[in-house]
Design an enzyme around this catalytic site. Structure first.
Site, PDB file in Angstrom:
ATOM      1  N   THR A  91       6.585  -5.005   4.283  1.00  0.00           N
ATOM      2  CA  THR A  91       7.018  -6.082   5.180  1.00  0.00           C
ATOM      3  C   THR A  91       6.930  -7.424   4.452  1.00  0.00           C
ATOM      4  O   THR A  91       5.901  -7.749   3.860  1.00  0.00           O
ATOM      5  CB  THR A  91       6.125  -6.076   6.445  1.00  0.00           C
ATOM      6  OG1 THR A  91       6.211  -4.777   7.038  1.00  0.00           O
ATOM      7  CG2 THR A  91       6.562  -7.124   7.451  1.00  0.00           C
ATOM      8  N   GLU A 105       0.339   0.634  10.487  1.00  0.00           N
ATOM      9  CA  GLU A 105      -1.094   0.327  10.709  1.00  0.00           C
ATOM     10  C   GLU A 105      -1.848   1.495  11.338  1.00  0.00           C
ATOM     11  O   GLU A 105      -2.700   1.314  12.198  1.00  0.00           O
ATOM     12  CB  GLU A 105      -1.201  -0.908  11.630  1.00  0.00           C
ATOM     13  CG  GLU A 105      -1.512  -2.202  10.921  1.00  0.00           C
ATOM     14  CD  GLU A 105      -0.349  -2.720  10.100  1.00  0.00           C
ATOM     15  OE1 GLU A 105       0.062  -2.015   9.152  1.00  0.00           O
ATOM     16  OE2 GLU A 105       0.136  -3.815  10.363  1.00  0.00           O
ATOM     17  N   LEU A 163       0.830  -1.198   0.000  1.00  0.00           N
ATOM     18  CA  LEU A 163       0.000   0.000   0.000  1.00  0.00           C
ATOM     19  C   LEU A 163       0.875   1.263   0.000  1.00  0.00           C
ATOM     20  O   LEU A 163       0.724   2.132  -0.859  1.00  0.00           O
ATOM     21  CB  LEU A 163      -0.910  -0.029   1.240  1.00  0.00           C
ATOM     22  CG  LEU A 163      -1.784   1.180   1.513  1.00  0.00           C
ATOM     23  CD1 LEU A 163      -2.787   1.406   0.389  1.00  0.00           C
ATOM     24  CD2 LEU A 163      -2.543   1.001   2.849  1.00  0.00           C
ATOM     25  N   PRO A 211       6.674   5.970  -1.499  1.00  0.00           N
ATOM     26  CA  PRO A 211       7.577   6.987  -0.950  1.00  0.00           C
ATOM     27  C   PRO A 211       6.820   8.264  -0.569  1.00  0.00           C
ATOM     28  O   PRO A 211       7.177   8.926   0.402  1.00  0.00           O
ATOM     29  CB  PRO A 211       8.565   7.227  -2.094  1.00  0.00           C
ATOM     30  CG  PRO A 211       8.576   5.929  -2.844  1.00  0.00           C
ATOM     31  CD  PRO A 211       7.184   5.376  -2.747  1.00  0.00           C
TER      32      PRO A 211
HETATM   33  C1  LIG Z   1       9.245  -1.303   9.261  1.00  0.00           C
HETATM   34  C2  LIG Z   1       8.052  -0.827   8.482  1.00  0.00           C
HETATM   35  C3  LIG Z   1       7.234  -1.768   7.876  1.00  0.00           C
HETATM   36  C4  LIG Z   1       6.155  -1.349   7.090  1.00  0.00           C
HETATM   37  N1  LIG Z   1       5.385  -2.288   6.445  1.00  0.00           N
HETATM   38  C5  LIG Z   1       4.449  -1.880   5.560  1.00  0.00           C
HETATM   39  C6  LIG Z   1       3.746  -2.839   4.755  1.00  0.00           C
HETATM   40  O1  LIG Z   1       3.899  -4.062   4.907  1.00  0.00           O
HETATM   41  N2  LIG Z   1       2.885  -2.374   3.807  1.00  0.00           N
HETATM   42  C7  LIG Z   1       2.680  -1.047   3.613  1.00  0.00           C
HETATM   43  O2  LIG Z   1       1.893  -0.714   2.733  1.00  0.00           O
HETATM   44  N3  LIG Z   1       3.313  -0.112   4.372  1.00  0.00           N
HETATM   45  C8  LIG Z   1       4.207  -0.507   5.322  1.00  0.00           C
HETATM   46  N4  LIG Z   1       4.869   0.428   6.079  1.00  0.00           N
HETATM   47  C9  LIG Z   1       4.621   1.839   5.880  1.00  0.00           C
HETATM   48  C10 LIG Z   1       3.755   2.404   6.993  1.00  0.00           C
HETATM   49  O3  LIG Z   1       2.431   1.974   6.814  1.00  0.00           O
HETATM   50  C11 LIG Z   1       3.865   3.944   6.905  1.00  0.00           C
HETATM   51  O4  LIG Z   1       5.180   4.258   7.330  1.00  0.00           O
HETATM   52  C12 LIG Z   1       2.842   4.632   7.778  1.00  0.00           C
HETATM   53  O5  LIG Z   1       1.565   4.547   7.189  1.00  0.00           O
HETATM   54  C13 LIG Z   1       3.190   6.108   7.987  1.00  0.00           C
HETATM   55  O6  LIG Z   1       3.413   6.716   6.753  1.00  0.00           O
HETATM   56  P1  LIG Z   1       4.747   7.586   6.473  1.00  0.00           P
HETATM   57  O7  LIG Z   1       5.905   6.821   6.977  1.00  0.00           O
HETATM   58  O8  LIG Z   1       4.725   7.947   5.048  1.00  0.00           O
HETATM   59  O9  LIG Z   1       4.582   8.842   7.375  1.00  0.00           O
HETATM   60  P2  LIG Z   1       3.675  10.121   7.026  1.00  0.00           P
HETATM   61  O10 LIG Z   1       2.305   9.689   6.670  1.00  0.00           O
HETATM   62  O11 LIG Z   1       4.403  10.982   6.077  1.00  0.00           O
HETATM   63  O12 LIG Z   1       3.634  10.829   8.449  1.00  0.00           O
HETATM   64  C14 LIG Z   1       4.777  11.523   8.974  1.00  0.00           C
HETATM   65  C15 LIG Z   1       4.449  11.953  10.380  1.00  0.00           C
HETATM   66  O13 LIG Z   1       3.297  12.811  10.365  1.00  0.00           O
HETATM   67  C16 LIG Z   1       2.288  12.268  11.192  1.00  0.00           C
HETATM   68  N5  LIG Z   1       0.994  12.551  10.570  1.00  0.00           N
HETATM   69  C17 LIG Z   1       0.568  12.191   9.334  1.00  0.00           C
HETATM   70  N6  LIG Z   1      -0.665  12.640   9.107  1.00  0.00           N
HETATM   71  C18 LIG Z   1      -1.057  13.294  10.231  1.00  0.00           C
HETATM   72  C19 LIG Z   1      -2.251  13.952  10.659  1.00  0.00           C
HETATM   73  N7  LIG Z   1      -3.322  14.007   9.871  1.00  0.00           N
HETATM   74  N8  LIG Z   1      -2.273  14.515  11.882  1.00  0.00           N
HETATM   75  C20 LIG Z   1      -1.188  14.439  12.714  1.00  0.00           C
HETATM   76  N9  LIG Z   1      -0.044  13.821  12.382  1.00  0.00           N
HETATM   77  C21 LIG Z   1       0.019  13.241  11.168  1.00  0.00           C
HETATM   78  C22 LIG Z   1       2.574  10.779  11.272  1.00  0.00           C
HETATM   79  O14 LIG Z   1       2.051  10.189  12.449  1.00  0.00           O
HETATM   80  C23 LIG Z   1       4.092  10.781  11.299  1.00  0.00           C
HETATM   81  O15 LIG Z   1       4.526  11.056  12.606  1.00  0.00           O
HETATM   82  C24 LIG Z   1       5.899   0.024   6.938  1.00  0.00           C
HETATM   83  C25 LIG Z   1       6.710   0.960   7.585  1.00  0.00           C
HETATM   84  C26 LIG Z   1       7.768   0.549   8.360  1.00  0.00           C
HETATM   85  C27 LIG Z   1       8.624   1.569   9.038  1.00  0.00           C
END
Ligand SMILES: Cc1cc2nc3c(=O)[nH]c(=O)nc-3n(C[C@H](O)[C@H](O)[C@H](O)COP(=O)(O)OP(=O)(O)OC[C@H]3O[C@@H](n4cnc5c(N)ncnc54)[C@H](O)[C@@H]3O)c2cc1C
Length: 402
Positions: free
Chosen positions: A167, A369, A134, A137
């Site tokens: 993952t 999640e 899902l 970048p």
């Molecule tokens: C080890 C690992 C495994 C993963 N596995 C999977 C997987 O199997 N499949 C998959 O699809 N994804 C996976 N992910 C991705 C994960 O789902 C995303 O990292 C997560 O959804 C957060 O998105 P982002 O990292 O782009 O942060 P962003 O969405 O860019 O957020 C950056 C910061 O802003 C905060 N933020 C964002 N929106 C708001 C808001 N509206 N109000 C307040 N704060 C906000 C967030 O909490 C965070 O602190 C994985 C990530 C990691 C680190």
């Protein structure tokens, strides 16, 4: 101080006999196949394929898939106990259970009869390993902004895009991919062998380092219409949401496992380390940290059990309960891992002890999640809805009119 309470007096959860039996079966499996090797998995950043096969052979990957499709047909509480038991030993392996069951669950909920018959038996036996593709970048929390393009290509569909942080993306054989069609976010099932699909392992993460996390690229991947999962435009609001709901549930249980591991490690260490002429377990500030971990562990477990019981009862409140459990358990796991490391002093900072692994793993649980901040934003909505009718009682207080 001795509370006089035997351990069984502290077991508030009142598990049914079948759940107690499952718990001891899972514990025995984990003690044999996972716990002794968890530090090595972390250090080598790798899940051995033999372990995945063993998990599959024991029916653990298909535990919650319906019996009709070759799974174990077990309930949500049993799945949660499995996630908690594995999570206590190794969050990476628990993540395999999480992503694999998320894909199976989405197919069970939104798949056509033919899709269920094709994929669920393979997911149940581990012939197929599922991953959720899902995030991108530039699209994480805001999943609806995915940019991966899915365009019509004759009778097939063509996928072009880049998924990140997937993952078990390095080893999965079936990807649930959410991209964008004209109608909006849309989910497709894509097999690993599809020409144009490539993966690149992401190493040196802070946590779940053995979880074979990868970037996944789709360069002109052609997939047939029969691989469309759910309706076009509903890839996030229905398909991914269903998967993420189950993901939150098993992640919450995994955090209960981290909490218990932190509790056990802290007590064991505090029982043998001496400073200023006494065991550190006697220092009040150490007691404070252990009391907090103990309380958080029990509270998180009860929230997970509540979420599981509502899920098994098909109560719509299960969705909210899983979010509450995930929010509480993941933030509590970070606090507990930080305190447990503190209790270990310098030893906690070394690779000879698992504390840095617990802390890194717990931190990841706050991001995936639905991050802590996303839960903090959305849980208030549930609260507003649940208490929509309440009225402030303060306005008529006599002192206000003085
Ligand atoms: C080890 C690992 C495994 C993963 N596995 C999977 C997987 O199997 N499949 C998959 O699809 N994804 C996976 N992910 C991705 C994960 O789902 C995303 O990292 C997560 O959804 C957060 O998105 P982002 O990292 O782009 O942060 P962003 O969405 O860019 O957020 C950056 C910061 O802003 C905060 N933020 C964002 N929106 C708001 C808001 N509206 N109000 C307040 N704060 C906000 C967030 O909490 C965070 O602190 C994985 C990530 C990691 C680190």
């Amino acid at each position: 101080m001795n509370t006089g309470l035997a351990p069984e007096r502290l077991a508030l959860e009142h598990l049914a006999a079948e759940h107690l039996a499952a718990q001891s079966e899972f514990q025995e499996f984990v003690e044999r196949h996972i716990a002794p090797f968890a530090d090595e998995f972390h250090r080598t950043q790798r899940t051995p394929p033999e372990l995945v096969r063993t998990l599959a052979e024991r029916g653990l990957l298909g535990l919650s898939i319906s019996k009709e499709f070759g799974g174990g047909g077990r309930d949500a509480i049993t799945l949660g106990i499995l996630a908690g038991t594995i999570g206590r030993a190794c969050s990476s392996i628990r993540s395999l259970l999480t992503v694999h069951t998320m894909v199976a669950h989405a197919i069970s909920r939104w798949g056509s009869r033919a899709q269920k018959e094709t994929w669920l038996p393979k997911l149940a036996t581990g012939e197929c390993i599922g991953a959720l593709a899902l995030s991108e970048p530039n699209a994480g929390s805001d999943a609806k902004s995915v940019a991966t393009r899915i365009s019509s290509d004759g009778s097939d569909w063509r996928i072009d895009g880049h998924k990140s942080w997937i993952t078990y993306g390095e080893t999965a054989t079936l990807f649930l991919v959410v991209g964008r069609t004209e109608e909006g976010p849309t989910a497709f099932l894509v097999e690993r062998e599809t020409p144009g699909l490539s993966t690149e392992l992401i190493t040196d993460l802070i946590g779940i380092r053995a979880s074979m996390t990868a970037s996944v690229r789709f360069d002109g991947c052609r997939v047939p219409e029969k691989n469309l999962l759910g309706r076009r435009g509903l890839g996030v609001s229905q398909v991914a949401s269903t998967a993420l709901d189950l993901g939150r549930y098993t992640v919450a249980w995994g955090c209960v496992g981290i909490l218990e591991a932190c509790l056990e490690a802290s007590i064991a260490y505090a029982n043998q380390r001496e400073t200023f002429g006494s065991l550190i377990k006697e220092h009040q500030l150490i007691r404070r940290m252990i009391s907090n971990i103990f309380t958080d562990f029990r509270a998180a477990k009860l929230l997970c059990l509540e979420a599981g019981r509502l899920r098994d009862a098909k109560n719509p409140g299960a969705l909210e309960a899983a979010s509450v459990a995930k929010y509480f358990a993941s933030t509590a796991a970070v606090r507990a891992a930080s305190d447990a490391l503190q209790i270990h002093g310098a030893n906690g900072c070394s690779a000879d002890y698992p504390l840095q692994r617990y802390l890194g793993d717990a931190k990841i649980m706050e991001i995936i999640e639905g991050s802590t901040q996303i839960q903090q934003v959305t849980l208030a909505e549930y609260a507003y809805h649940a208490y929509a009718g309440v009225r402030s009682r303060g306005g008529n207080a006599p002192w206000r009119h003085r």
